[in-house]
Write a protein that holds these residues in place. Structure first.
Motif, PDB file in Angstrom:
ATOM      1  N   LEU A  14       0.745  -1.182   0.013  1.00  0.00           N
ATOM      2  CA  LEU A  14       0.137   0.027   0.025  1.00  0.00           C
ATOM      3  C   LEU A  14       0.613   1.129  -0.142  1.00  0.00           C
ATOM      4  O   LEU A  14       0.701   2.156  -0.922  1.00  0.00           O
ATOM      5  N   ARG A  15       1.678   1.344   0.940  1.00  0.00           N
ATOM      6  CA  ARG A  15       2.600   2.595   1.064  1.00  0.00           C
ATOM      7  C   ARG A  15       3.507   2.689  -0.237  1.00  0.00           C
ATOM      8  O   ARG A  15       3.614   3.700  -0.530  1.00  0.00           O
ATOM      9  N   ARG A  16       4.059   1.473  -0.739  1.00  0.00           N
ATOM     10  CA  ARG A  16       4.849   1.658  -2.035  1.00  0.00           C
ATOM     11  C   ARG A  16       4.170   2.168  -3.242  1.00  0.00           C
ATOM     12  O   ARG A  16       4.481   3.188  -4.003  1.00  0.00           O
ATOM     13  N   ASP A  17       2.907   1.665  -3.515  1.00  0.00           N
ATOM     14  CA  ASP A  17       1.918   2.159  -4.507  1.00  0.00           C
ATOM     15  C   ASP A  17       1.324   3.594  -4.237  1.00  0.00           C
ATOM     16  O   ASP A  17       1.444   4.264  -5.323  1.00  0.00           O
ATOM     17  N   LEU A  18       1.043   3.949  -2.975  1.00  0.00           N
ATOM     18  CA  LEU A  18       0.528   5.223  -2.864  1.00  0.00           C
ATOM     19  C   LEU A  18       1.652   6.496  -2.980  1.00  0.00           C
ATOM     20  O   LEU A  18       1.789   7.167  -3.674  1.00  0.00           O
TER      21      LEU A  18
ATOM     22  N   TRP B 100      10.871  -2.862  -0.497  1.00  0.00           N
ATOM     23  CA  TRP B 100       9.585  -3.351  -0.844  1.00  0.00           C
ATOM     24  C   TRP B 100       9.794  -4.868  -1.414  1.00  0.00           C
ATOM     25  O   TRP B 100       9.147  -5.928  -1.302  1.00  0.00           O
ATOM     26  N   SER B 101      10.908  -5.059  -2.089  1.00  0.00           N
ATOM     27  CA  SER B 101      11.294  -6.328  -2.672  1.00  0.00           C
ATOM     28  C   SER B 101      11.616  -7.421  -1.502  1.00  0.00           C
ATOM     29  O   SER B 101      11.075  -8.439  -1.645  1.00  0.00           O
ATOM     30  N   CYS B 102      12.213  -6.790  -0.502  1.00  0.00           N
ATOM     31  CA  CYS B 102      12.260  -7.758   0.729  1.00  0.00           C
ATOM     32  C   CYS B 102      11.122  -8.080   1.440  1.00  0.00           C
ATOM     33  O   CYS B 102      10.617  -9.327   1.814  1.00  0.00           O
TER      34      CYS B 102
END
Lengths: 228, 210, 257
Positions: A14-18, B100-102
């Motif tokens: 969620l955090r990464r996409d936002l 994120w990858s991890c």
């Protein structure tokens, strides 16, 4: 090595996409712009008669919001597919359901939610009676979430195809019909002063069904799209 | 040591063209295997099958003595697939991408571990920079940093030397050797002749095993 | 495992090709007889309706086309599920060939509906619940055909269409029910169309004949197209080449039947 729970992974997605949506701007701004411009076209095509516009406004707003949501859906998995991060997600040892759910939720927060928040403004422009505005926002809140779930299935099926855009609309629009029917009917009922809660409840039921089933179909469709 | 990955009589075709038939490979901990063959000979297809991204094959794949399809979760925690794609989001910083990858693998990492991985690929000072400001080679290195912050015992590397300078190639070869030294298994595709001071099993997909 | 033998046998294109060849005339002949017979019976020997005159007679084509088109979608979705669950290649072929047949039947029922609507309601098109549902069904079929054509890889195409067909099958009851609801919301109370229950038995019997004829013809077409699909996909296999090369007289005799 420390292991993360499913909810932590959910939050990470969620955090990464936002974050990436907010940094690239166009992802959340373009559907809004589309919504505003197309709503402006209607009075120009139909005529400025306030009474006629008021009559058509719920339908126009809902149809245009639906189209805007669909156009936004096309990009849901495309950049992930192109840069290979979709593969990383599919290779996760985590169950697919929460991961897909997080992606759809992030997408709705950056496309569906802004549409809902902007709809009162366009309702005013289209001369819609004020009595319908709160129901318009609520129906769009629930409805656009369902649209994101259904659209995600279409986006997942077409993500590996070079000409995905138009095809997505062909396969997704017929599935949008119940949402459109209940959403616009709820707004009309509110304007006419009739009970609208049962209609909103029907939308809620569709939402529950979409939450339960759509991520499974999306996960299956993504695996198919990656394997070709 | 016992065989960890066993491929028996693998067959795959693409658009009615046979890519490989009756392919059998055994891989034990500490071994390095190089897939060779001309373009279109099925190197990437084989890696995608082994990564679990493609189901278009016939034959058996065993992981630690059990059919692979019965132990996806265990396999996916130990296998790291490195594909053609950039593997990173350009809007995010190197640290965000790696975290994120991890997370995708259910692995919690500290900032220290991520910076250590970035240091190893020579990007120590670039952690907080958005990846689109980095050069193609540097972006490739961000992706390679996954090898050091993700916990795995089996690397599947598809053309890891693309967009990497000569010094970088030697570095990667050194990492591979080091990883195998510690008991890791590596399967990679490359056209580049490997200069690794460990035995490398070479499988030629254009013809038989040599 | 023994009771699954039939399942694997059915899944084998070779067995299916040989078996379906024997089945073809048993579907085509009664199907054609029932459908043409029913049409002749309905068009020439049934008395005209006291309200609609002769125009109602189009139901002998319209109703079977609509009913079979609807059933065909569910049949296709079942084949899709079989393909996804058991990876049966034959099911993918059946699924692929049903889509265009179903789409044609849906189109036929829309056109005949319009032709019927003109003398009955004075307009080619009415936004009636049932017509709208059939139109949406038509779009669902076209979506599946379009998706299938967009894929270059045959297996991916089959799997993607299978997912879409199942999603569509889950949605169809919701769509139909919502359209029904939508129509009841907007329907002016003064207009009332003839209900299905008022149909007279003398009109019903030919309808039953054309309906069952249409089902048989649908089955015949599905077998025919699936056989063509098998020939296309298995053209490199030994059994098919052997059969087509050696059984040429038998094949042409079959075509004559």
């Amino acid at each position: 090595m420390k292991r993360m729970g499913v909810s932590a992974v959910f939050v990470a997605i969620l955090r990464r996409d936002l974050r990436s949506a907010l940094r690239s701007g166009s992802e959340w701004a373009n559907p809004l712009l589309f919504f505003a411009i197309v709503c402006t076209l209607f009075p120009l095509g139909i005529g400025p008669d306030a009474r006629q516009l008021a009559l058509l406004a719920p339908g126009i707003l809902w149809v245009v919001a639906l189209l805007a949501s669909m156009m936004a859906t096309d990009s849901l998995f495309r950049s992930d597919y192109d840069d290979g991060t979709l593969e990383q997600m599919l290779l996760s040892p985590m169950p697919m359901y929460p991961l897909v759910l997080a992606k759809i939720l992030a997408h709705w927060l950056t496309s569906g939610l802004p549409l809902c928040l902007m709809s009162p403004l366009l309702a005013v422009i289209l001369q819609m009676p004020m009595s319908g505005v709160p129901v318009l926002v609520v129906s769009l809140l629930i409805g656009s979430a369902i649209l994101s779930f259904i659209g995600a299935i279409g986006a997942a099926l077409t993500v590996g195809l070079r000409k995905g855009g138009l095809l997505l609309s062909l396969i997704v629009l017929p599935l949008y019909i119940p949402v459109l029917i209940f959403g616009s009917a709820a707004v009309k009922s509110a304007i006419d002063g009739v009970v609208y809660l049962p209609t909103l409840a029907l939308l809620g039921a569709l939402f529950m069904l979409a939450v339960a089933l759509a991520p499974l179909a999306v996960a299956g469709a993504l695996r198919i799209s990656v394997d070709q | 040591m016992a065989t960890a990955l066993e491929i028996r009589h693998l067959y795959s075709e693409r658009d009615e063209r046979v890519l490989f038939a009756d392919l059998s490979i055994n891989l034990r901990p500490g071994e390095i295997l190089q897939l060779a063959g001309p373009n279109g000979s099925g190197k990437t297809s084989l890696l995608r099958i082994l990564a679990g991204l493609s189901s278009r094959y016939e034959g058996d794949i065993d992981w630690c003595g059990q059919p692979l399809r019965h132990q996806w979760v265990d396999y996916r925690q130990r296998m790291l697939y490195f594909s053609h794609g950039s593997g990173i989001k350009p809007q995010l910083t190197a640290v965000e991408n790696l975290r994120w990858s991890c997370a995708m693998r259910g692995q919690a990492v500290t900032d220290g571990e991520i910076y250590a991985a970035l240091d190893r690929v020579g990007l120590g000072g670039f952690g907080q920079q958005a990846c689109y400001t980095l050069s193609a080679g540097q972006q490739r290195r961000v992706n390679l940093a996954r090898l050091f912050c993700i916990d795995a015992c089996f690397w599947l590397l598809d053309e890891p030397f693309t967009a990497i300078d000569l010094a970088g190639v030697a570095e990667i070869e050194h990492w591979i050797a080091e990883f195998a030294e510690g008991g890791g298994m590596v399967m990679l595709t490359t056209h580049h002749p490997l200069a690794i001071d460990r035995p490398v099993i070479r499988v030629d997909l254009g013809g038989g095993i040599s | 495992m023994a009771n699954w033998a039939w399942f694997h046998k059915w899944g084998s294109p070779r067995w299916f090709y040989q078996f379906s060849g024997r089945l073809l005339p048993w579907l085509a002949v009664p199907g054609l007889l029932l459908f043409i017979g029913g049409c002749v019976w309905g068009l020439l020997f049934v008395p005209p309706d006291f309200k609609q005159g002769n125009s109602f007679r189009i139901i002998y084509v319209h109703v079977p086309a609509a009913a079979v088109a609807m059933g065909a979608y569910m049949f296709m979705a079942t084949a899709a599920a079989v393909h996804l669950i058991w990876r049966m290649k034959l099911a993918a072929m059946v699924m692929k060939v049903v889509a265009p047949i179903g789409a044609s039947l849906t189109f036929l029922s829309l056109v005949t509906g319009a032709v019927w609507g003109k003398p009955t309601w004075g307009t080619w098109w009415v936004w009636d619940a049932r017509i709208t549902s059939v139109l949406i069904l038509f779009f669902l079929y076209l979506g599946i055909i379009a998706l299938h054509q967009a894929f270059e890889n045959r297996e991916a195409a089959a799997k993607a269409c299978a997912v879409l067909a199942i999603v569509g099958a889950v949605n169809i009851p919701i769509i139909y029910w919502s359209v029904e609801w939508w129509y009841s919301l907007h329907q002016p109370a003064s207009i009332k169309f003839i209900g299905e229950s008022t149909i007279h038995p003398t009109m019903l019997r030919p309808l039953m004949a054309t309906l069952s004829g249409m089902y048989l013809l649908f089955g015949w077409l599905v077998l025919l197209y699936t056989r063509a699909e098998i020939i296309d996909r298995e053209r490199n296999t030994r059994w098919l080449q052997d059969m087509l090369l050696t059984d040429r007289p038998a094949d042409s005799a079959e075509r004559g039947a």
